[in-house]
Design a protein around this motif. Structure first.
Motif: not given
Length: 183
Positions: A45-49, A71-83, A89-95, A145-149
């Motif tokens: 996949c590629g990262l969306a802009p 706590q103050a919270t905000e939900t966001k996504n990392i958007e992958l494109q053209y997967c 078959g899967s994406a694993i994120v490290s922060y 397109t895939n979203m990683i929340p």
């Protein structure tokens, strides 16, 4: 010859008037540029802009919320494109934060601003607390397109007994980098 000369002069005058008239129409022109940029990558996949960087804005959060364990919270996504799910078959994120909070290693430190006594934490796509540098819960990829929340949270540093944490008002900035491994 006199008549043909007059006709030539009339023809030249008509041609000149037509040229001047059309020039005024052509004078109302705007021009600009279209610039292109991007990167070709050898991944599933590629990262969306919108995902480099992902911007999380907590807005204004009252200090009292954090001092009372909130706590103050905000939900966001990392958007992958053209997967392409045939590539992986899967994406694993490290922060990994650019700086870990020295008083609470579970939080990313504020890297600038005058606020103190708090930091930023994350929960992954499966609502699990993120351990910095460790792989998170795998996300199954589909074609396109895939979203990683993820959930970002702002909270007070953990206090070491018998001390209490004091949260100080002010602006803050922090940066957490992410890496995606495809399997």
């Amino acid at each position: 010859m006199g008549i043909s000369m007059k006709l030539n002069k009339i023809a030249i005058a008509v041609a000149f008037t037509a040229a001047v008239g059309s020039a005024s129409v052509l004078a109302d022109v705007s021009s600009g540029q279209i610039e292109f940029q991007g990167e070709l990558v050898n991944t599933a996949c590629g990262l969306a802009p919108s995902s480099s960087p992902v911007t999380v804005d907590f807005g204004q959060v009252p200090v009292s919320l954090l001092q009372n364990g909130g706590q103050a919270t905000e939900t966001k996504n990392i958007e992958l494109q053209y997967c392409d799910s045939t590539v992986a078959g899967s994406a694993i994120v490290s922060y990994t934060p650019t700086s870990i909070n020295p008083n609470d290693a579970s939080l990313a430190a504020f890297t600038s601003g005058s606020a103190s006594g708090a930091g930023i934490g994350l929960k992954d796509s499966a609502s699990q607390d993120v351990t910095w540098g460790a792989q998170t819960t795998p996300v199954t990829l589909v074609d396109g397109t895939n979203m990683i929340p993820f959930v970002a949270f702002l909270k007070a540093e953990a206090a070491v007994a018998p001390a209490t944490t004091t949260v100080t008002a002010g602006s803050f900035q922090s940066t957490i980098n992410f890496t995606i491994e495809y399997q």
